[in-house]
Design an enzyme around this catalytic site. Structure first.
Site, PDB file in Angstrom:
ATOM      1  N   LYS A   1       0.591  -1.376   0.109  1.00 49.36           N
ATOM      2  CA  LYS A   1       0.131  -0.023  -0.293  1.00 49.36           C
ATOM      3  C   LYS A   1       0.902   1.318   0.072  1.00 49.36           C
ATOM      4  O   LYS A   1       0.567   2.298  -0.801  1.00 49.36           O
ATOM      5  CB  LYS A   1      -0.919   0.109   1.237  1.00 49.36           C
ATOM      6  CG  LYS A   1      -2.106  -1.026   1.085  1.00 49.36           C
ATOM      7  CD  LYS A   1      -2.826  -1.086   2.502  1.00 49.36           C
ATOM      8  CE  LYS A   1      -3.937  -2.333   2.237  1.00 49.36           C
ATOM      9  NZ  LYS A   1      -4.456  -2.658   3.476  1.00 49.36           N
TER      10      LYS A   1
ATOM     11  N   ASP B   1     -11.217   3.190   4.543  1.00 50.83           N
ATOM     12  CA  ASP B   1     -11.520   1.833   4.368  1.00 50.83           C
ATOM     13  C   ASP B   1     -13.080   1.818   4.417  1.00 50.83           C
ATOM     14  O   ASP B   1     -13.688   0.969   3.948  1.00 50.83           O
ATOM     15  CB  ASP B   1     -10.931   1.177   5.691  1.00 50.83           C
ATOM     16  CG  ASP B   1      -9.944  -0.050   5.134  1.00 50.83           C
ATOM     17  OD1 ASP B   1      -9.884  -0.291   4.000  1.00 50.83           O
ATOM     18  OD2 ASP B   1      -9.179  -0.488   6.128  1.00 50.83           O
TER      19      ASP B   1
ATOM     20  N   GLN C   1      -4.694  -1.059   9.806  1.00 51.90           N
ATOM     21  CA  GLN C   1      -4.463  -2.776   9.069  1.00 51.90           C
ATOM     22  C   GLN C   1      -5.280  -3.999  10.114  1.00 51.90           C
ATOM     23  O   GLN C   1      -4.780  -3.831  11.209  1.00 51.90           O
ATOM     24  CB  GLN C   1      -3.103  -3.043   8.778  1.00 51.90           C
ATOM     25  CG  GLN C   1      -3.029  -4.237   7.989  1.00 51.90           C
ATOM     26  CD  GLN C   1      -3.622  -4.167   6.773  1.00 51.90           C
ATOM     27  OE1 GLN C   1      -3.309  -3.263   5.920  1.00 51.90           O
ATOM     28  NE2 GLN C   1      -4.068  -5.215   6.181  1.00 51.90           N
TER      29      GLN C   1
END
Ligand code: NDP
Length: 302
Positions: free
Chosen positions: A54, A121, A98
């Site tokens: 990422k 997200d 994460q």
């Protein structure tokens, strides 16, 4: 019928190109560089790989990448402090924690401590509620990527019968909501669904997000349907020349038998996977544009 292969890798490259162009405009016209902060707690090897890739892609599209690697036994209070600092930092437009987090940390509490405007997200309850009521929100990356591929392939999906197999908060439910927002007639199937083959057979669009290798065979698929395979499953693939075990990735649908009846299908690998990270970059540039009160990038939002 032999299905058209929906090439997620190629499509993700076009999404990234749009991100690159929008980032360049933000820099040139507004002296603004979008920034994505990724927070990793602990040393889970798979998570480390995801975070590295990422960060690399974030930099490749011209954005700033901030990585916060915290000890596996970081306290909840310390993690919340890191997030509060990122919420307050004007150079950070997107924050991603994460998952999974170590067991002693409350994932819901942590996710809901992110500023919803920076929640790239799309897991914050405010964003879930906004999506559920058809309002502007940050949309979870994997379902957003699936929606983009469906819109690109079909033009409009209005009125189509869609079946989403799987009801997780990160894929199944937001996927169903996006399809509903695009005026599909939506069924969500799960482990208690009766006559799953019959339910799937009704679908013009099947989205498989189950986590079971090749569970959906071709004879469940309606002739000409579009099959989006979200699953990523690693299975045995015999032995290498040196005698050590080999593995390969497969989806939740049995590719060959489904491709023989479907109208279109995403492969695994090279389908939904590459779109997920491209959509993370898209969400970050969207968040940056919104924060500055500027027009959103075209074709990168739901
Ligand atoms: P979850 O394990 O959270 O959810 C799986 C869902 O599948 C559940 O709703 C479960 O039902 C349902 N299910 C399980 N077994 C069956 C069955 N036999 N019949 C019908 N439904 C069943 O998984 P995720 O949503 O997180 O992920 C799904 C898959 O997508 C995984 O392979 C994952 O690796 C992949 N994935 C891929 C991404 C990408 O970027 N391509 C991103 C995220 C996930 P119930 O609720 O009743 O238990």
């Amino acid at each position: 019928m032999t299905a058209t292969v929906i090439d997620g890798k190629a499509f993700a490259a076009t999404v990234r190109e749009k991100v690159v162009n929008h980032v360049a405009r933000l820099k040139a016209d507004h002296d603004l560089t979008p920034g994505l902060a990724v927070v990793l707690v602990g040393e889970d090897p798979a998570s480390q790989v995801y975070v590295r890739s990422k960060g690399k892609m974030t930099v490749e599209v011209g954005m700033n990448s901030f990585e916060h690697k915290l000890d596996v036994d970081t306290s909840e209070a310390d993690l919340l402090k890191v997030i509060a600092d990122l919420n307050a930092d004007p150079t950070v437009h997107g924050i991603l924690v994460q998952l999974p987090l170590p067991d002693h940390l409350d994932s819901d509490l942590v996710i809901n401590s992110i500023d919803p405007a920076k929640d790239v997200d799309g897991f914050h309850i405010s964003n879930v509620g906004l999506l559920g009521t058809g309002q502007k929100s940050m949309v979870p990356c994997t379902p957003l990527g699936c929606l983009m591929m469906l819109r690109d392939h079909h033009g409009s999906i209005s009125g189509m019968n869609a079946v989403v197999v799987g009801r997780s908060n990160i894929v199944g439910k937001p996927m169903a909501q996006l399809l509903l927002n695009d005026s599909c007639t939506v069924t969500i199937a799960h482990s208690r669904t009766q006559d799953l083959p019959g339910v799937v057979k009704q679908a013009d669009i099947v989205v498989a997000a189950v986590g079971r290798a090749e569970m959906i065979p071709g004879d469940w698929i309606k002739e000409g349907a579009t099959v989006i395979d979200v699953g990523i499953n690693r299975v045995d693939a015999g032995l290498k020349d040196d005698g050590t075990p080999k593995t390969r990735l497969v989806g939740d649908v049995h590719y060959d038998s489904c491709a023989a009846v479907a109208g279109a299908i995403t492969p695994v690998p090279g389908g939904v996977g590459p779109m997920t990270i491209a959509c993370l970059l898209a969400n970050t540039v969207t968040a940056c544009s919104r924060a500055a009160g500027l027009p959103e990038p075209e074709g990168l939002t739901a």
